[in-house]
Design a protein around this motif. Structure first.
Motif, PDB file in Angstrom:
ATOM      1  N   TYR A   1     -15.488  11.068 -11.220  1.00  0.00           N
ATOM      2  CA  TYR A   1     -14.869  12.025 -12.127  1.00  0.00           C
ATOM      3  C   TYR A   1     -14.055  11.321 -13.200  1.00  0.00           C
ATOM      4  O   TYR A   1     -13.460  10.265 -12.974  1.00  0.00           O
ATOM      5  N   ARG A   2     -14.051  11.945 -14.364  1.00  0.00           N
ATOM      6  CA  ARG A   2     -13.353  11.404 -15.528  1.00  0.00           C
ATOM      7  C   ARG A   2     -12.041  12.133 -15.790  1.00  0.00           C
ATOM      8  O   ARG A   2     -11.047  11.527 -16.157  1.00  0.00           O
ATOM      9  N   LYS A   3     -12.040  13.467 -15.643  1.00  0.00           N
ATOM     10  CA  LYS A   3     -10.852  14.262 -15.934  1.00  0.00           C
ATOM     11  C   LYS A   3     -10.514  15.171 -14.757  1.00  0.00           C
ATOM     12  O   LYS A   3     -11.399  15.760 -14.141  1.00  0.00           O
TER      13      LYS A   3
ATOM     14  N   LEU B   1      -4.937   5.702 -14.455  1.00  0.00           N
ATOM     15  CA  LEU B   1      -5.094   7.006 -15.085  1.00  0.00           C
ATOM     16  C   LEU B   1      -4.055   7.157 -16.182  1.00  0.00           C
ATOM     17  O   LEU B   1      -3.100   6.397 -16.272  1.00  0.00           O
ATOM     18  N   PHE B   2      -4.275   8.147 -17.020  1.00  0.00           N
ATOM     19  CA  PHE B   2      -3.267   8.464 -18.031  1.00  0.00           C
ATOM     20  C   PHE B   2      -3.324   9.948 -18.338  1.00  0.00           C
ATOM     21  O   PHE B   2      -4.308  10.634 -18.030  1.00  0.00           O
ATOM     22  N   VAL B   3      -2.252  10.459 -18.929  1.00  0.00           N
ATOM     23  CA  VAL B   3      -2.161  11.878 -19.240  1.00  0.00           C
ATOM     24  C   VAL B   3      -3.034  12.178 -20.451  1.00  0.00           C
ATOM     25  O   VAL B   3      -2.923  11.524 -21.492  1.00  0.00           O
ATOM     26  N   GLY B   4      -3.918  13.175 -20.322  1.00  0.00           N
ATOM     27  CA  GLY B   4      -4.763  13.594 -21.427  1.00  0.00           C
ATOM     28  C   GLY B   4      -4.106  14.672 -22.254  1.00  0.00           C
ATOM     29  O   GLY B   4      -3.696  14.448 -23.392  1.00  0.00           O
TER      30      GLY B   4
ATOM     31  N   THR C   1      -3.602  17.662 -17.511  1.00  0.00           N
ATOM     32  CA  THR C   1      -4.865  16.950 -17.356  1.00  0.00           C
ATOM     33  C   THR C   1      -4.648  15.448 -17.274  1.00  0.00           C
ATOM     34  O   THR C   1      -3.970  14.865 -18.126  1.00  0.00           O
ATOM     35  N   LEU C   2      -5.217  14.844 -16.237  1.00  0.00           N
ATOM     36  CA  LEU C   2      -5.194  13.397 -16.081  1.00  0.00           C
ATOM     37  C   LEU C   2      -6.583  12.845 -16.361  1.00  0.00           C
ATOM     38  O   LEU C   2      -7.586  13.400 -15.899  1.00  0.00           O
ATOM     39  N   ILE C   3      -6.639  11.760 -17.109  1.00  0.00           N
ATOM     40  CA  ILE C   3      -7.899  11.087 -17.419  1.00  0.00           C
ATOM     41  C   ILE C   3      -7.950   9.784 -16.633  1.00  0.00           C
ATOM     42  O   ILE C   3      -6.997   9.000 -16.641  1.00  0.00           O
ATOM     43  N   LEU C   4      -9.055   9.560 -15.941  1.00  0.00           N
ATOM     44  CA  LEU C   4      -9.193   8.411 -15.066  1.00  0.00           C
ATOM     45  C   LEU C   4      -9.848   7.245 -15.800  1.00  0.00           C
ATOM     46  O   LEU C   4     -10.768   7.441 -16.596  1.00  0.00           O
ATOM     47  N   LYS C   5      -9.378   6.053 -15.498  1.00  0.00           N
ATOM     48  CA  LYS C   5      -9.943   4.854 -16.107  1.00  0.00           C
ATOM     49  C   LYS C   5     -11.186   4.407 -15.330  1.00  0.00           C
ATOM     50  O   LYS C   5     -11.700   5.135 -14.494  1.00  0.00           O
TER      51      LYS C   5
ATOM     52  N   MET D   1     -10.519   3.746  -7.544  1.00  0.00           N
ATOM     53  CA  MET D   1      -9.343   4.544  -7.870  1.00  0.00           C
ATOM     54  C   MET D   1      -9.740   5.932  -8.365  1.00  0.00           C
ATOM     55  O   MET D   1      -9.068   6.923  -8.077  1.00  0.00           O
ATOM     56  N   ARG D   2     -10.841   6.028  -9.117  1.00  0.00           N
ATOM     57  CA  ARG D   2     -11.307   7.335  -9.583  1.00  0.00           C
ATOM     58  C   ARG D   2     -11.632   8.234  -8.395  1.00  0.00           C
ATOM     59  O   ARG D   2     -11.303   9.418  -8.391  1.00  0.00           O
ATOM     60  N   ARG D   3     -12.284   7.662  -7.400  1.00  0.00           N
ATOM     61  CA  ARG D   3     -12.690   8.465  -6.237  1.00  0.00           C
ATOM     62  C   ARG D   3     -11.485   8.909  -5.411  1.00  0.00           C
ATOM     63  O   ARG D   3     -11.417  10.045  -4.957  1.00  0.00           O
TER      64      ARG D   3
END
Length: 257
Positions: free
Chosen positions: A128-130, A186-189, A213-217, A222-224
């Motif tokens: 996942y990305r967002k 991650l960072f805040v979108g 919304t958080l955006i994953l690097k 870590m995304r999982r």
């Protein structure tokens, strides 16, 4: 009987007369739960720092209906809390409001377990990305003796990881720097938040509601983990006093493309 550790039930409520319930009614409905469950189990939970369930009230705009969601985080909580709540009589009294509440519908929203969630998010092919956190009821974090009223990513994941590691009967994430590693990846979108205090026993807890919304690097591990814990937020709630109606959260996810 409900036996899956991660179970969410939803009761559609109708009130007699002109009385209306707000999100703060979660604290009143918590009293209904305590009246119905086994007193020894209730006493046991009061000695524990983290509760094995969450619950909150929200208004479903799409269906124009008042909903009460209750979720368990363990098999014991599913059996001893959700099952008696599922079997509530068709009407019950809220003594503090002096009003009769009717249960218009009963739905099992989700029934799953930690093994399934772990294999889906950590072992599956989707990444996942967002992550879109929708805080439906007032949310706050107790930190250093005060309430933090902004959804800091570290506090969100610290809250979720504490619950996961305590109640999971499957994989645990016990690395001491797990939260820091998640936050680094991650960072805040976007966000759309507003201050929305929660009324509790003649006090007002400063808190917020809205979307975040958080955006994953690119780190796939870590995304999982981040996505798995975000999914878990829908059972555990986020932040303080989730057993009293705060921190009610639903999460939407966008896949990496």
């Amino acid at each position: 009987m409900l036996t899956k550790p991660l179970t969410t039930i939803e009761l559609t409520l109708k009130l007699q007369g002109q009385t209306k319930l707000t999100q703060s009614a979660g604290s009143l409905l918590h009293g209904v739960i305590m009246e119905l469950i086994d007193p020894a189990y209730a006493a046991q939970m009061h000695t524990e720092a983290l509760r094995p369930y969450s619950q909150y009230v929200y208004f479903d705009k799409k269906n124009q209906a008042l909903k009460w969601r209750i979720s368990s985080l363990s098999v014991e909580a599913a059996e001893k809390i959700l099952t008696p709540m599922w079997n509530l009589p068709g009407t019950f009294r809220l003594k503090q409001k002096n009003v009769t509440v009717e249960i218009a519908a009963r739905d099992i929203v989700t029934e799953t377990d930690y093994d399934t969630v772990t294999s889906t998010y950590l072992g599956g092919s989707d990444t996942y990305r967002k992550l879109h956190f929708h805080f439906l009821t007032s949310t706050s974090f107790k930190c250093g003796g005060t309430y933090v009223i902004y959804p800091d990513a570290g506090l969100i994941y610290q809250s979720l990881l504490q619950h996961w590691n305590l109640f999971s009967d499957s994989e645990v994430i016990d690395a001491p720097d797990a939260v820091q590693e998640l936050v680094k990846n991650l960072f805040v979108g976007t966000y759309e938040l507003r201050l929305h205090p929660f009324a509790l026993e003649k006090t007002r807890i400063q808190a917020f509601r809205g979307t975040y919304t958080l955006i994953l690097k690119s780190n796939i591990v870590m995304r999982r983990i981040a996505a798995m814990l975000a999914y878990y937020a829908q059972f555990a709630g986020v932040g303080a006093k989730t057993a009293l109606g705060m921190g009610g959260t639903q999460v939407g996810m966008e896949e990496w493309k």
